[in-house]
Write a protein that holds these residues in place. Sequence first.
Motif, PDB file in Angstrom:
ATOM      1  N   VAL A 158       4.193 -13.255  41.685  1.00 54.25           N
ATOM      2  CA  VAL A 158       4.937 -12.411  40.744  1.00 54.25           C
ATOM      3  C   VAL A 158       3.997 -11.889  39.664  1.00 54.25           C
ATOM      4  O   VAL A 158       3.243 -12.652  39.053  1.00 54.25           O
ATOM      5  CB  VAL A 158       6.096 -13.204  40.105  1.00 54.25           C
ATOM      6  N   ASP A 163       9.534  -7.673  39.749  1.00 53.51           N
ATOM      7  CA  ASP A 163       9.266  -8.251  41.067  1.00 53.51           C
ATOM      8  C   ASP A 163      10.370  -9.206  41.507  1.00 53.51           C
ATOM      9  O   ASP A 163      10.564  -9.425  42.713  1.00 53.51           O
ATOM     10  CB  ASP A 163       7.940  -9.023  41.049  1.00 53.51           C
ATOM     11  N   LEU A 164      11.086  -9.779  40.546  1.00 51.74           N
ATOM     12  CA  LEU A 164      12.104 -10.774  40.879  1.00 51.74           C
ATOM     13  C   LEU A 164      13.277 -10.159  41.635  1.00 51.74           C
ATOM     14  O   LEU A 164      13.945 -10.857  42.410  1.00 51.74           O
ATOM     15  CB  LEU A 164      12.589 -11.466  39.607  1.00 51.74           C
ATOM     16  N   VAL A 167      12.155 -10.382  45.135  1.00 53.25           N
ATOM     17  CA  VAL A 167      12.229 -11.779  45.583  1.00 53.25           C
ATOM     18  C   VAL A 167      13.666 -12.151  45.924  1.00 53.25           C
ATOM     19  O   VAL A 167      13.953 -12.695  47.002  1.00 53.25           O
ATOM     20  CB  VAL A 167      11.682 -12.739  44.503  1.00 53.25           C
ATOM     21  N   LEU A 183       8.162 -19.490  42.782  1.00 56.19           N
ATOM     22  CA  LEU A 183       7.607 -18.332  42.088  1.00 56.19           C
ATOM     23  C   LEU A 183       6.237 -18.716  41.556  1.00 56.19           C
ATOM     24  O   LEU A 183       6.080 -19.753  40.905  1.00 56.19           O
ATOM     25  CB  LEU A 183       8.515 -17.909  40.929  1.00 56.19           C
ATOM     26  N   ARG A 196       2.194 -15.633  32.197  1.00 54.08           N
ATOM     27  CA  ARG A 196       3.281 -15.351  33.139  1.00 54.08           C
ATOM     28  C   ARG A 196       4.150 -16.575  33.376  1.00 54.08           C
ATOM     29  O   ARG A 196       5.356 -16.446  33.592  1.00 54.08           O
ATOM     30  CB  ARG A 196       2.697 -14.825  34.451  1.00 54.08           C
ATOM     31  N   LEU A 200       8.253 -16.948  33.432  1.00 53.46           N
ATOM     32  CA  LEU A 200       8.731 -17.259  34.780  1.00 53.46           C
ATOM     33  C   LEU A 200       9.525 -18.559  34.836  1.00 53.46           C
ATOM     34  O   LEU A 200      10.419 -18.705  35.663  1.00 53.46           O
ATOM     35  CB  LEU A 200       7.545 -17.359  35.749  1.00 53.46           C
TER      36      LEU A 200
END
Length: 226
Positions: A158, A163-164, A167, A183, A196, A200
Amino acid sequence: MLFVSEIFGSLQGEGPKAGEPAVFLRLAFCNLKCSWCDTKYTWDWSTYDMAKEVRPMPLEEVEEAIRSYAIKHLVVTGGEPLLQAKRLEPLLRRLEGYYVEVETNGTVPPPPGLLGLVAQWNVSPKLGNSGNPFEARLKWPALRCFARLPNSYFKFVVVEPADLLEVDALVSELELPPCRVLLMPEGTAPEAIEGRMRWLKGEAARRGYHLSPRLHILLWGNARAR
């Protein structure tokens, strides 16, 4: 004969077994070209000299190198190691008693001959942030084969919160249990990884996913094993 990039002992830096001592067998060649790849020396021959980076090694020599470490935990990585699956199978049969992890991008189906030899599959389907075309990076028959294996974990690199969405769509399409989804922050510097991971951790917790570090980067930076 296997085409080998490097063999070394270290700690597993990613995934469910992060922090455990392991021997790494890094095989050469890959069928993808990720923009942020930190092992381009296994496939990018426009930048690296293949003659210097790839060693054709007899299985006996590879086995001897692996056994020289007093560690019964083997991580087979790459590149994309399943491009050499037919050569890999006889090696793993020689290494009975080892806990074997195979790290793959999920584009090559798990060969039947390896299913009883691999304790853990670390499948890392590539998102759009990798720079690979959709049709090259997502091979649905292969991904669905891995999704059906109870010993497979899906690890997603990620870069940014957007981007999630990708996913979540893949997790839904493959009907993955959240406990088998990880992740992992992209980055080759400790500062990028830590930054990050801060945002995250909450996103992973809300979804029931796991958060994977890149422990080797946090400990040693982007140093290459030698």
